[in-house]
Enzyme design. Structure first.
Site, short mmCIF file in Angstrom:
data_model
loop_
_atom_site.label_atom_id
_atom_site.label_comp_id
_atom_site.label_asym_id
_atom_site.label_seq_id
_atom_site.Cartn_x
_atom_site.Cartn_y
_atom_site.Cartn_z
N ASP A 56 -2.73 0.54 8.08
CA ASP A 56 -1.56 1.41 7.85
C ASP A 56 -0.40 1.11 8.81
O ASP A 56 0.33 2.03 9.22
CB ASP A 56 -1.95 2.90 7.95
CG ASP A 56 -2.97 3.32 6.91
OD1 ASP A 56 -2.99 2.70 5.83
OD2 ASP A 56 -3.75 4.25 7.18
N HIS B 266 0.75 5.23 1.36
CA HIS B 266 -0.01 6.09 2.27
C HIS B 266 0.68 7.46 2.33
O HIS B 266 1.91 7.52 2.49
CB HIS B 266 -0.08 5.45 3.66
CG HIS B 266 -0.92 6.21 4.62
ND1 HIS B 266 -2.30 6.17 4.59
CD2 HIS B 266 -0.60 7.05 5.63
CE1 HIS B 266 -2.79 6.95 5.55
NE2 HIS B 266 -1.76 7.50 6.19
N ASN C 50 0.85 -1.19 0.00
CA ASN C 50 0.00 0.00 0.00
C ASN C 50 0.88 1.23 0.00
O ASN C 50 2.03 1.18 0.44
CB ASN C 50 -0.89 0.00 1.25
CG ASN C 50 -1.85 1.18 1.28
OD1 ASN C 50 -2.41 1.55 0.24
ND2 ASN C 50 -2.05 1.78 2.44
N SER D 166 4.72 6.81 2.42
CA SER D 166 5.29 5.52 2.82
C SER D 166 4.70 4.42 1.97
O SER D 166 3.48 4.38 1.76
CB SER D 166 4.93 5.20 4.28
OG SER D 166 5.24 6.27 5.14
C1 GAR Z 1 -2.78 8.90 -2.87
O1 GAR Z 1 -2.32 10.08 -2.28
C2 GAR Z 1 -2.58 7.72 -1.93
O2 GAR Z 1 -1.40 7.80 -1.17
C3 GAR Z 1 -3.78 7.86 -1.05
O3 GAR Z 1 -4.83 8.21 -1.90
C4 GAR Z 1 -4.30 8.92 -3.01
C5 GAR Z 1 -4.75 8.20 -4.27
O4 GAR Z 1 -4.40 8.91 -5.40
N1 GAR Z 1 -4.05 6.65 -0.34
C6 GAR Z 1 -4.52 6.60 0.89
O5 GAR Z 1 -4.79 7.59 1.54
C7 GAR Z 1 -4.71 5.21 1.42
N2 GAR Z 1 -4.92 5.24 2.83
P1 GAR Z 1 -4.42 8.24 -6.82
O6 GAR Z 1 -5.77 7.53 -6.97
O7 GAR Z 1 -4.29 9.40 -7.77
O8 GAR Z 1 -3.28 7.27 -6.90
#
Ligand code: GAR
Length: 193
Positions: free
Chosen positions: A146, A110, A108, A137
């Protein structure tokens, strides 16, 4: 070395998925995207379709429980013979059924320097805490949200006039290289096993 087969799961915009796909196309990352799955009829799936990748919207509402939904995802990932599951903006908590189907093979990303600011709105949490740096991360997924072992992290400064949006954008730029670096590292580790 055979390319690592990735199964990508997301819920929305899909910019991390697109960055991974670009690194593969540019031969920076020895992997192939075997399947793209989403729990929403998302932009990510549209992009996957445009790229000619196998993709599917799996609607959670069609399943009686989170476990039955996760079983449906697992069966698709297994049928696609994925080596590694990559959560990229996947905004659902995965059940033990999912985790146990791919032990230590689910990653994942985060947008915080874990173990700080788990859960939702980590960029706003960083602003509220008044930290001077935050970041992103890549970590292994375990049953605790997480909290799995960290593979790679990258920090960015938090600026005095930052908003959730500006900090998120600065972190996202780093996410787009960090995720492929982490997958590359894991590909090399898996190959040497
Ligand atoms: C990203 O910033 C990712 O790190 C976050 O959602 C966004 C997705 O963007 N993920 C989380 O918060 C998971 N807990 P994307 O769809 O453009 O890749």
């Amino acid at each position: 070395m055979a390319p690592l087969r990735l199964g990508i799961l997301g819920s929305g915009r899909g910019s991390n998925f697109l960055a991974i796909s670009k690194h593969i196309q540019e031969a920076d990352l020895n992997a192939e995207i075997a399947i793209v799955l989403s729990d929403k009829p998302s932009v990510m799936l549209e992009k996957a379709h445009e790229l000619g990748l196998k993709n599917e919207f799996v609607d959670p509402k069609r399943f009686a429980s989170r476990e039955r939904f996760d079983e449906a995802l697992v069966s698709r990932l297994l049928a696609a013979k994925v080596d590694l599951v990559v959560l990229a903006g996947y905004m659902r908590i995965v059940s033990d059924i999912f985790i146990n189907a791919f032990p230590r093979h689910i990653l994942n990303i985060h947008p915080s320097l874990l173990p700080l600011f788990k859960g939702l709105h980590p960029q706003q949490q960083a602003l509220d805490a008044g930290v001077k740096e935050s970041g992103c991360s890549v970590h292994w997924v375990t049953s605790e949200l997480d909290s799995g072992p960290i593979v790679l992290q990258k920090s960015v400064p938090v600026l005095p006039d930052d908003t959730e949006q500006s900090l998120s954008a600065r972190i996202l730029v780093e996410e787009h290289t960090l995720y492929s670096q982490a997958i590359s590292l894991i590909a090399k580790e898996m190959e040497s096993r």
